[in-house]
Motif scaffolding. Structure first.
Motif, PDB file in Angstrom:
ATOM      1  N   THR A 152      12.928   9.998  -1.917  1.00 35.41           N
ATOM      2  CA  THR A 152      12.152  10.786  -1.008  1.00 35.41           C
ATOM      3  C   THR A 152      13.133  11.592  -0.464  1.00 35.41           C
ATOM      4  OG1 THR A 152      11.656   9.540   0.445  1.00 35.41           O
ATOM      5  CG2 THR A 152      10.795   8.399  -0.965  1.00 35.41           C
ATOM      6  N   THR A 162       6.026   9.499  -4.161  1.00 31.83           N
ATOM      7  CA  THR A 162       7.203   9.210  -4.875  1.00 31.83           C
ATOM      8  C   THR A 162       8.011   8.499  -5.451  1.00 31.83           C
ATOM      9  OG1 THR A 162       6.996  12.011  -3.477  1.00 31.83           O
ATOM     10  CG2 THR A 162       8.768  11.529  -3.776  1.00 31.83           C
ATOM     11  N   ASP A 174      13.155  10.944   3.127  1.00 30.61           N
ATOM     12  CA  ASP A 174      13.974   9.617   3.286  1.00 30.61           C
ATOM     13  C   ASP A 174      15.513   9.615   4.357  1.00 30.61           C
ATOM     14  OD1 ASP A 174      16.341   7.246   3.598  1.00 30.61           O
ATOM     15  OD2 ASP A 174      15.953   6.813   1.299  1.00 30.61           O
ATOM     16  N   SER A 222       8.579  -3.827   3.142  1.00 30.46           N
ATOM     17  CA  SER A 222       8.608  -3.541   1.848  1.00 30.46           C
ATOM     18  C   SER A 222       9.036  -4.222   0.610  1.00 30.46           C
ATOM     19  CB  SER A 222       9.858  -2.784   2.267  1.00 30.46           C
ATOM     20  OG  SER A 222      10.462  -1.750   0.605  1.00 30.46           O
ATOM     21  N   SER A 282       0.410   0.323   2.554  1.00 32.76           N
ATOM     22  CA  SER A 282       0.523   1.896   1.976  1.00 32.76           C
ATOM     23  C   SER A 282       1.063   1.884   0.563  1.00 32.76           C
ATOM     24  CB  SER A 282       0.922   2.673   3.403  1.00 32.76           C
ATOM     25  OG  SER A 282       0.703   3.232   4.243  1.00 32.76           O
ATOM     26  N   TRP A 283       0.701   3.221   0.245  1.00 36.97           N
ATOM     27  CA  TRP A 283       1.893   4.048  -1.108  1.00 36.97           C
ATOM     28  C   TRP A 283       2.538   4.723  -1.308  1.00 36.97           C
ATOM     29  CZ3 TRP A 283       2.876   1.363  -5.229  1.00 36.97           C
ATOM     30  CH2 TRP A 283       3.033   2.284  -6.631  1.00 36.97           C
ATOM     31  N   ASP A 284       3.826   5.041  -0.895  1.00 38.16           N
ATOM     32  CA  ASP A 284       4.932   6.154  -1.333  1.00 38.16           C
ATOM     33  C   ASP A 284       4.262   6.593  -2.790  1.00 38.16           C
ATOM     34  OD1 ASP A 284       6.656   7.974  -1.895  1.00 38.16           O
ATOM     35  OD2 ASP A 284       7.948   6.909  -0.090  1.00 38.16           O
ATOM     36  N   ASN A 320       3.933   7.946  10.291  1.00 34.86           N
ATOM     37  CA  ASN A 320       4.110   7.830   9.058  1.00 34.86           C
ATOM     38  C   ASN A 320       3.723   6.146   8.302  1.00 34.86           C
ATOM     39  OD1 ASN A 320       4.619   7.934   6.203  1.00 34.86           O
ATOM     40  ND2 ASN A 320       6.998   7.999   6.387  1.00 34.86           N
ATOM     41  N   HIS A 322      11.839   1.578   2.032  1.00 40.15           N
ATOM     42  CA  HIS A 322      12.197   0.461   0.732  1.00 40.15           C
ATOM     43  C   HIS A 322      12.783   0.401   0.517  1.00 40.15           C
ATOM     44  CE1 HIS A 322       8.475   3.530   0.620  1.00 40.15           C
ATOM     45  NE2 HIS A 322       9.090   3.891   0.817  1.00 40.15           N
TER      46      HIS A 322
END
Length: 553
Positions: A401, A494, A404, A510, A490-492, A450, A394
């Motif tokens: 996270t 955290t 990472d 990103s 996609s959505w993170d 992922n 990101h």
């Protein structure tokens, strides 16, 4: 100015240089007028306007039968009703003896509803018996100095009438703008070069959605002087000619609710900052030349974007031991000269800076001094990750996270950066969170695991404008990449940021979208930060992200 029996004119900004025929900075105009020169008009009238003279706020001249007062620094601009740097005061008094002249002063011309404003008539001339005020909202008052509060937003014409013992009157007026002032700053950077391929001009800036506009950039010359980057290109957006067929900053700077600042340096033009900060002489040169440009274009302040004091910027930047300490000295000199300009021009000038989100780059800076000298600080909470890393990641995560893989995973995200800054001498309200209105892309992603995140990669695809660093502007991502048949979003939950990935193209991008910008804005409110800063206007030309800021403010 008057000195030693003569009138002297400064050819450029100067401090501490005594007027003399041997000093290049000064031009001797002639002897001081003793009142018997036979000049036409009343001896109390100011001198005639001179196209070669430099005037600052409050200076008065005679021109074509009227007295005019400069609102700010100006040179070569002929006084007229259409010249926004001049205020018409009155007709030239051709009568003998002292005249009656009303002079209305106001401490704030743009305020929020309910704010108290002070009006001052002490600059009026003549044997005055009464001072009568009308505020344009049905209210009146009497006295040399009075205060008034406007309850409703709008523009009000305030009028002062002074009367002498014979019943003669003189009138002066001023406009006060009353507007709902935002609780948080919203600062946007305008790139000078966005006028070219992007075709984004100053007139495209949505002034109703920002409080501050930073012009990017001015450069620093080898001797420490501040200058334009490609002056012809700069003038094309600062003061465009009629045939350019677009609105320039010269038509925007009078907006009563927006402040305009010149940003100096940036990633590509910080090479000689160390030279500028090296000595008292170079610091004075830096400050005076920057302020000259600021005054010339009627801007409201300066933004220092040294990337970075002590190193960590471009490889060819000049770096010296002690740069971090001298950064504070440079700020102090600029603030000192801005204070002098404020006194001369009768207006406030801001001093801000943009500094890194990287805690290591900021260690050794004198935060105590810098917090005292700066009005506020723009923290560049973006570019944490990009094509310069080993794995996709990101570029501006709000939170860290556990997954990472980067070596700085424990302290390299927005919340960690802002927590660092709040633990310094800066008040939280002095801090603005930076938002990227662009994304960083990664090419040849090695695995679809992922959805491409935290995977090895090699290189980056072309950016929106062909950049080899893979920078894609938000409007381009939204309109052309996500959502699409090739790219899945996609959505993170955290990190609180999105990303898009194309398995067929092996590309990951990103970026921030309206959802993540909204969450970062809420974060700023919850932590009592002063506001938001973003790079840049042209990246969000459809104002999707700006709308998200305001919906959450």
């Amino acid at each position: 100015m008057k000195y030693d029996g003569y009138i002297w004119e400064a050819k450029w900004w100067t401090k501490g240089t005594e007027p003399a025929t041997g000093k290049d900075v000064w031009k001797r105009i002639g002897p001081v007028d003793d009142g018997n020169s036979g000049d036409d008009g009343n001896s109390d009238d100011p001198p005639a306007w001179d196209a070669e003279a430099t005037y600052t706020g409050g200076d008065r001249v005679r021109h074509e039968g009227y007295i005019w007062e400069a609102k700010w620094w100006t040179r070569g601009d002929e006084p007229s009703a259409d010249a926004n740097m001049w205020k018409q005061i009155r007709e030239v008094d051709d009568s003998d003896g002292d005249g009656l002249t009303a002079n209305l002063g106001v401490n704030e011309s743009v305020v929020a509803p309910g704010a108290e404003i002070e009006f001052d008539a002490s600059g009026s001339d003549g044997d005055i018996e009464t001072y009568e005020w009308s505020f344009g909202d049905g209210s009146d008052a009497s006295g040399v100095t009075v205060t008034h509060t406007f309850d409703t937003a709008g523009e009000y014409t305030v009028e002062l009438v002074v009367t002498d013992e014979s019943g003669e009157t003189s009138t002066d007026s001023a406009t006060v703008t009353v507007a709902d002032m935002p609780d948080k700053r919203v600062t946007g950077y305008y790139m000078q070069w966005s006028q070219w391929d992007r075709e984004y001009y100053p007139g495209d800036i949505p002034l109703d959605q920002v409080t501050h506009v930073n012009y990017a950039f001015l450069t620093v010359n080898q001797n420490g002087a501040v200058d334009y980057i490609q002056q012809n290109a700069a003038m094309r957006v600062l003061e465009p000619e009629s045939w350019h067929d677009h609105t320039g900053f010269d038509e925007l700077v009078d907006d009563p609710t927006t402040k305009f600042l010149f940003s100096i340096g940036g990633w590509n033009d910080s090479k000689y900052f160390s030279n500028a900060a090296e000595s008292q002489e170079s610091r004075e040169r830096f400050a005076s030349t920057a302020i000259e440009i600021m005054r010339k274009h009627n801007f409201d302040g300066l933004d220092i974007d040294w990337e970075y004091p002590g190193g960590g910027g471009k490889s060819d930047n000049i770096v010296r031991d002690g740069d971090k300490e001298r950064f504070s000295k440079l700020l102090r000199e600029v603030r000192s000269q801005l204070d002098e300009a404020e006194s001369e021009d009768g207006q406030e000038y801001l001093l801000t800076a943009a500094l890194s989100a990287d805690q290591k780059k900021n260690q050794g800076l004198n935060h105590d001094d810098n917090a005292e000298l700066l009005d506020y600080l723009n923290v560049m909470t973006y570019d944490y990750h990009g094509a310069f890393d080993e794995n996709t990641n990101h570029q501006s995560p709000l939170y860290g996270t556990d997954d990472d893989p980067s070596p700085r995973a424990d302290d390299f995200y927005v919340d960690a950066s802002m927590s660092y800054w709040t633990d310094t001498a800066f008040d939280s309200k002095q801090l603005s969170i930076g938002l990227p209105f662009y994304g960083r892309s990664f090419g040849n992603v090695a695995s679809k695991d992922n959805n491409g995140l935290y995977q090895p990669f090699e290189g980056s695809p072309d950016g929106t404008w062909g950049q080899d660093n893979g920078i894609m502007e938000f409007w381009d991502i939204k309109n052309n990449l996500a959502p699409s048949d090739k790219y899945a979003e996609s959505w993170d939950d955290t990190a609180k940021v999105p990303w898009i990935y194309s398995e067929s193209e092996d590309i990951l991008v990103s970026y921030d979208n309206a959802r993540s910008v909204g969450l970062k804005t809420e974060y700023a409110i919850e932590n009592d930060f002063g506001g938001m800063m973003f790079w840049t206007f042209s990246g969000d030309k459809n104002e999707v992200l700006l709308d998200a800021i305001h919906e959450n403010l």
